[in-house]
Design a protein around this motif. Structure first.
Motif, PDB file in Angstrom:
ATOM      1  N   MET A   5       0.812  -1.193  -0.023  1.00  0.00           N
ATOM      2  CA  MET A   5      -0.078   0.116   0.014  1.00  0.00           C
ATOM      3  C   MET A   5       0.844   1.174   0.006  1.00  0.00           C
ATOM      4  N   LEU A   6       2.229   0.973   0.388  1.00  0.00           N
ATOM      5  CA  LEU A   6       2.891   2.354   0.537  1.00  0.00           C
ATOM      6  C   LEU A   6       3.030   3.334  -0.715  1.00  0.00           C
ATOM      7  N   LYS A   7       3.139   2.572  -1.931  1.00  0.00           N
ATOM      8  CA  LYS A   7       3.346   3.182  -2.968  1.00  0.00           C
ATOM      9  C   LYS A   7       1.923   4.012  -3.517  1.00  0.00           C
ATOM     10  N   HIS A   8       0.838   3.697  -2.933  1.00  0.00           N
ATOM     11  CA  HIS A   8      -0.692   4.465  -3.256  1.00  0.00           C
ATOM     12  C   HIS A   8      -0.838   5.573  -2.272  1.00  0.00           C
ATOM     13  N   LEU A   9       0.068   5.567  -1.328  1.00  0.00           N
ATOM     14  CA  LEU A   9      -0.011   6.816  -0.095  1.00  0.00           C
ATOM     15  C   LEU A   9      -0.224   8.104  -0.874  1.00  0.00           C
ATOM     16  N   PRO A  10       0.848   8.361  -1.701  1.00  0.00           N
ATOM     17  CA  PRO A  10       0.690   9.859  -2.292  1.00  0.00           C
ATOM     18  C   PRO A  10      -0.526  10.331  -3.099  1.00  0.00           C
ATOM     19  N   ASP A  11      -1.077   8.966  -3.774  1.00  0.00           N
ATOM     20  CA  ASP A  11      -2.803   9.431  -4.425  1.00  0.00           C
ATOM     21  C   ASP A  11      -3.660   9.469  -3.605  1.00  0.00           C
ATOM     22  N   LEU A  12      -3.641   8.944  -2.279  1.00  0.00           N
ATOM     23  CA  LEU A  12      -4.637   9.028  -1.418  1.00  0.00           C
ATOM     24  C   LEU A  12      -4.525  10.390  -0.731  1.00  0.00           C
ATOM     25  N   ASP A  13      -3.014  11.023  -0.502  1.00  0.00           N
ATOM     26  CA  ASP A  13      -2.844  12.333  -0.228  1.00  0.00           C
ATOM     27  C   ASP A  13      -3.499  13.334  -1.328  1.00  0.00           C
ATOM     28  N   ASP A  14      -3.174  13.033  -2.560  1.00  0.00           N
ATOM     29  CA  ASP A  14      -3.655  14.151  -3.601  1.00  0.00           C
ATOM     30  C   ASP A  14      -5.375  14.150  -3.718  1.00  0.00           C
ATOM     31  N   ARG A  15      -5.808  13.083  -3.248  1.00  0.00           N
ATOM     32  CA  ARG A  15      -7.416  12.925  -3.267  1.00  0.00           C
ATOM     33  C   ARG A  15      -7.661  13.951  -1.922  1.00  0.00           C
ATOM     34  N   GLY A  16      -6.940  13.951  -1.039  1.00  0.00           N
ATOM     35  CA  GLY A  16      -7.552  14.777   0.204  1.00  0.00           C
ATOM     36  C   GLY A  16      -8.049  13.760   1.297  1.00  0.00           C
ATOM     37  N   ILE A  17      -7.956  12.380   1.026  1.00  0.00           N
ATOM     38  CA  ILE A  17      -8.601  11.426   1.885  1.00  0.00           C
ATOM     39  C   ILE A  17      -7.598  11.291   3.122  1.00  0.00           C
ATOM     40  N   ASN A  18      -8.249  11.547   4.392  1.00  0.00           N
ATOM     41  CA  ASN A  18      -7.829  11.128   5.751  1.00  0.00           C
ATOM     42  C   ASN A  18      -7.674   9.569   5.923  1.00  0.00           C
ATOM     43  N   TYR A  19      -6.398   9.296   6.758  1.00  0.00           N
ATOM     44  CA  TYR A  19      -6.428   7.734   6.636  1.00  0.00           C
ATOM     45  C   TYR A  19      -5.534   7.507   7.814  1.00  0.00           C
ATOM     46  N   TYR A  20      -5.547   6.526   8.593  1.00  0.00           N
ATOM     47  CA  TYR A  20      -4.437   6.082   9.553  1.00  0.00           C
ATOM     48  C   TYR A  20      -4.377   4.283   9.405  1.00  0.00           C
ATOM     49  N   PHE A  21      -3.550   3.764   9.940  1.00  0.00           N
ATOM     50  CA  PHE A  21      -3.394   2.401   9.977  1.00  0.00           C
ATOM     51  C   PHE A  21      -3.445   1.742  11.346  1.00  0.00           C
ATOM     52  N   THR A  22      -4.081   0.645  11.347  1.00  0.00           N
ATOM     53  CA  THR A  22      -4.014  -0.167  12.509  1.00  0.00           C
ATOM     54  C   THR A  22      -3.066  -1.537  11.978  1.00  0.00           C
ATOM     55  N   HIS A  23      -1.806  -1.676  12.620  1.00  0.00           N
ATOM     56  CA  HIS A  23      -1.040  -2.704  11.676  1.00  0.00           C
ATOM     57  C   HIS A  23      -0.551  -3.627  12.792  1.00  0.00           C
ATOM     58  N   THR A  24      -1.143  -4.607  12.683  1.00  0.00           N
ATOM     59  CA  THR A  24      -0.727  -5.753  13.670  1.00  0.00           C
ATOM     60  C   THR A  24       0.697  -6.451  13.477  1.00  0.00           C
ATOM     61  N   ILE A  25       1.444  -6.565  14.397  1.00  0.00           N
ATOM     62  CA  ILE A  25       2.587  -7.325  14.490  1.00  0.00           C
ATOM     63  C   ILE A  25       2.691  -8.051  15.525  1.00  0.00           C
ATOM     64  N   ASN A  26       2.471  -9.449  15.236  1.00  0.00           N
ATOM     65  CA  ASN A  26       2.456 -10.359  16.220  1.00  0.00           C
ATOM     66  C   ASN A  26       3.842 -11.393  16.182  1.00  0.00           C
ATOM     67  N   ASP A  27       4.073 -12.174  17.080  1.00  0.00           N
ATOM     68  CA  ASP A  27       5.296 -12.833  16.795  1.00  0.00           C
ATOM     69  C   ASP A  27       4.721 -14.437  17.223  1.00  0.00           C
ATOM     70  N   TYR A  28       4.258 -14.976  16.054  1.00  0.00           N
ATOM     71  CA  TYR A  28       3.962 -16.478  16.299  1.00  0.00           C
ATOM     72  C   TYR A  28       4.867 -17.270  15.457  1.00  0.00           C
ATOM     73  N   GLU A  29       6.038 -16.719  15.158  1.00  0.00           N
ATOM     74  CA  GLU A  29       6.848 -17.601  14.115  1.00  0.00           C
ATOM     75  C   GLU A  29       7.189 -18.966  14.459  1.00  0.00           C
ATOM     76  N   GLU A  30       7.586 -19.055  15.838  1.00  0.00           N
ATOM     77  CA  GLU A  30       8.148 -20.145  16.194  1.00  0.00           C
ATOM     78  C   GLU A  30       7.160 -21.224  16.350  1.00  0.00           C
ATOM     79  N   GLU A  31       5.878 -20.779  16.492  1.00  0.00           N
ATOM     80  CA  GLU A  31       4.592 -21.534  16.384  1.00  0.00           C
ATOM     81  C   GLU A  31       3.969 -21.964  15.021  1.00  0.00           C
ATOM     82  N   HIS A  32       4.324 -21.157  14.223  1.00  0.00           N
ATOM     83  CA  HIS A  32       3.861 -21.199  12.592  1.00  0.00           C
ATOM     84  C   HIS A  32       2.330 -21.044  12.678  1.00  0.00           C
TER      85      HIS A  32
END
Length: 329
Positions: A75-102
């Protein structure tokens, strides 16, 4: 088959002020191109999962988008387009650590997800990137102490790139498909938190937050952990939207915060379509269940890994031009 908006459909079109993208699937990770194409088109078709009705959703009145993701990189490359459209946004970005458990076989490596989180924060500002560790779960191999270690390792690397951590405790007993998905993935011993477990975890978070100094909240939980500095969170957060985007008159009016008369702020609206313990502001979620390719073993939104994989490959075959995430047969 594609669906076009007919005159009859226009009478049923929803034009929400706030878009949730999405509780039902990871749009930034897997459907970013489709989403931006639909934004340019001005509408999409949302399929109601309970009755299969096709509901046109217009972006005509959209003033804010809340993105839910475990991988914001596409989504990062599309953020300038959102900004140009004047649309407000924020992200809820999940980072868990369950790598060992798969438990999360489809997510990128943890180091990569952390770097993406930092890059997103550096691009749009840390106030617009909320860290989720969701869900918290226990098993024979994951104790509260081990879980706190996992949270601390991530938090020590990203706490300067966010202002808030949101947690939720897994619900297994009330969701048959969660039980089924966990069992199908070989995780028969995952269990829910007892109140004592929750307090133990809250005490640990309170201790580590003395180092971080960020806000911590729970998502749709009834337990009161305020004694440990943990509040009830609102993921579609009217207060945050007001703080971040007070310049947007239409958004402020929708949230009951008239820009020219802030002393006449109305009581905040609550999304009546969400659980009782949810404090989210009203929004329209545009995701579709059983389409997320993270394939997490605990997933609430996928009926099965097989169905999610089938739907995703149908999407890839149809391209980004479809009005729905998954083409309608």
């Amino acid at each position: 088959m594609q669906i076009s908006i007919t005159n009859k459909d226009k009478m049923q079109v929803k034009a929400p002020v706030i878009i949730s993208a999405s509780r039902a699937t990871d749009i930034p990770a897997f459907y970013a191109e489709w989403f931006m194409h639909r934004l340019q088109a001005g509408y999409l078709i949302w399929v109601n999962p309970f009755n299969n009705l096709h509901l046109p959703i217009s972006f005509e009145n959209t003033r804010a988008i809340v993105f839910w993701t475990k991988n914001a990189a596409p989504m990062l490359k599309h953020l300038p387009d959102l900004d140009d459209r004047g649309i407000n946004y924020y992200f809820t970005h999940t980072i868990n650590d369950y790598e060992e458990e798969h438990l999360e076989p489809g997510v990128p490596p943890l180091t990569q997800r952390i770097e993406t989180f930092k890059r997103l924060s550096d691009t749009i500002g840390k106030g617009k990137v909320i860290w989720r560790f969701d869900p918290l779960l226990l098993s024979k191999t994951i104790s509260t102490e081990k879980l706190l270690d996992k949270i601390y390792r991530i938090g020590s690397l990203i706490h300067r790139h966010t202002e808030k951590l949101v947690i939720s405790f897994i619900d297994i007993d009330g969701y048959k498909k969660v039980q089924r998905n966990l069992a199908a993935s070989g995780f028969h011993d995952c269990r829910e938190f007892s109140p004592d477990d929750m307090v133990t975890l809250a005490e640990g978070l309170q201790a580590m937050n003395k180092e971080w100094g960020i806000s911590i909240g729970t998502c749709a939980e009834t337990i009161d952990l305020s004694n440990y500095g943990i509040q009830h969170n609102k993921c579609i957060d009217g207060d945050l939207l007001i703080r971040l985007f007070s310049h947007d008159i239409k958004l402020m009016d929708f949230l009951g915060y008239p820009c020219k008369q802030p002393d006449k702020q109305r009581k905040a609206k609550k999304d009546s379509n969400q659980r009782k313990a949810c404090g989210c502001a009203p929004s329209k979620d545009i995701g579709q269940y059983s389409t997320c390719m993270h394939l997490c073993a605990y997933c609430y939104a996928n009926s099965s890994k097989e169905t999610a994989s089938l739907n995703y490959h149908r999407h890839l075959h149809s391209g980004k031009e479809g009005e729905t995430i998954v083409p309608i047969p």
